[in-house]
Design an enzyme around this catalytic site. Structure first.
Site, mmCIF file in Angstrom:
data_model
loop_
_atom_site.group_PDB
_atom_site.id
_atom_site.type_symbol
_atom_site.label_atom_id
_atom_site.label_comp_id
_atom_site.label_asym_id
_atom_site.label_seq_id
_atom_site.Cartn_x
_atom_site.Cartn_y
_atom_site.Cartn_z
ATOM 1 N N ASP A 66 0.843 -1.202 0.000
ATOM 2 C CA ASP A 66 0.000 0.000 0.000
ATOM 3 C C ASP A 66 0.875 1.248 0.000
ATOM 4 O OD1 ASP A 66 0.945 -0.115 2.627
ATOM 5 O OD2 ASP A 66 -1.025 -0.400 3.538
ATOM 6 N N ASN A 133 -7.049 -0.592 14.186
ATOM 7 C CA ASN A 133 -8.493 -0.603 13.892
ATOM 8 C C ASN A 133 -8.907 -1.858 13.121
ATOM 9 O OD1 ASN A 133 -7.433 -0.167 11.372
ATOM 10 N ND2 ASN A 133 -8.539 1.738 10.951
ATOM 11 N N HIS A 135 -7.452 -2.962 10.318
ATOM 12 C CA HIS A 135 -7.200 -2.941 8.881
ATOM 13 C C HIS A 135 -6.004 -3.813 8.513
ATOM 14 C CE1 HIS A 135 -4.432 0.924 8.989
ATOM 15 N NE2 HIS A 135 -3.735 -0.161 9.273
ATOM 16 N N GLU A 140 -9.638 -0.430 5.356
ATOM 17 C CA GLU A 140 -10.160 0.072 6.618
ATOM 18 C C GLU A 140 -11.469 -0.630 6.978
ATOM 19 O OE1 GLU A 140 -8.063 1.764 8.197
ATOM 20 O OE2 GLU A 140 -7.793 3.821 7.515
HETATM 21 P P1 PGA Z 1 2.344 -0.845 12.506
HETATM 22 O O1 PGA Z 1 1.114 -0.597 11.531
HETATM 23 O O2 PGA Z 1 3.057 -2.055 11.990
HETATM 24 O O3 PGA Z 1 3.162 0.405 12.347
HETATM 25 O O4 PGA Z 1 1.784 -1.030 13.866
HETATM 26 C C1 PGA Z 1 0.337 -1.670 11.162
HETATM 27 C C2 PGA Z 1 -0.778 -1.164 10.309
HETATM 28 O O5 PGA Z 1 -1.364 -0.117 10.634
HETATM 29 O O6 PGA Z 1 -1.092 -1.813 9.302
#
Ligand code: PGA
Length: 241
Positions: A66, A133, A135, A140
């Site tokens: 992404d 959250n 995702h 999302e």
């Molecule tokens: P993080 O993010 O590895 O920085 O905790 C994970 C995400 O939000 O997909």
């Protein structure tokens, strides 16, 4: 589903070691890679091993999971820049191909469509982080299992995380992500989860209802899902019900 729970200290080395094994047995692997704080220590350990000659990315293809929309090419939070800094630029030879998302060159919808074509060429192993959250990528809450690769409006917390946690110079307006359908089409998925702050959402993703409220829950429908968590993240999943 396979659940591997590893100590906080051993976690990153183990995932890196498993990646080395995969690259040795399948040098032309097509790897979908995320960025974020979760995979960063894995990439550090993997780069060290690749530089020591344990395996090589030379014949492998890397597809970025992404990307933010609206950040300058040199913004520190950019996913492509981060993957280069943390892994790709640290190993020589680099991968046969690195497919970043063409947000600087194309309009967002076009960049998403182009990236979907790349992923449609097949993904052998997809690594994913888990958002607080629920995702995966920028899929999302509200995303569906058949969701396409697309431009997404980010939840406020996701955009703010770009600034607060990843050092973005502005709050990005949107993101482009491989859709859940593409991720589920991958031959194999490793969901990487670390830290106590992910314990509750990991529990929901693995044991709660499967649905758009927690998009990561859809991964449970994949025939080859491996969840690799450290003990802090797995604290609720491994408790007896
Ligand atoms: P993080 O993010 O590895 O920085 O905790 C994970 C995400 O939000 O997909």
């Amino acid at each position: 589903m396979e659940l591997d729970v590893l100590s906080v200290d051993a976690w990153a080395e183990r995932v890196a070691g498993d990646l080395v094994e995969r690259l040795r047995s399948e040098p032309t692997l097509r790897l979908c890679l995320p960025t974020g704080d979760t995979p960063a220590p894995v990439y550090a350990a993997l780069a060290t091993r690749l530089e020591a000659g344990e395996a090589s990315l030379e014949h492998a293809t890397v597809v970025l999971l992404d990307e933010w929309v609206g950040l300058d090419p040199d913004d520190p939070a950019r996913c492509d820049g981060r993957l280069r800094r943390e892994l790709l630029d640290r190993v020589s030879p680099g991968p046969a191909a690195f497919h970043r998302i063409l947000v600087d060159e194309l309009a967002p919808e076009e960049a998403a469509a182009r990236h979907d074509e790349v992923a449609a060429g097949g993904l052998g192993l997809t690594l994913l982080g888990l958002g607080a959250n629920g995702h995966v990528g920028f899929n999302e809450p509200g995303s569906t299992a058949d969701g396409p690769t697309r431009v997404v409006t980010l939840e406020a917390g996701s955009g703010e995380a770009a600034v607060a946690r990843y050092g973005a110079k502005r709050v990005p307006e949107a993101g482009i992500t491989l859709g859940i359908a593409r991720l589920l089409a991958s031959d194999e998925i490793w969901l990487l989860v670390t830290g106590a702050r992910k314990a509750e959402i990991l529990d929901q993703a693995l044991r709660g209802p499967m649905g758009p409220d927690v998009p990561a829950s859809f991964l449970r429908s994949h025939h080859k899902l491996r969840v690799v968590a450290d003990t802090a993240a797995a604290a609720l999943v491994t408790r007896t019900p």
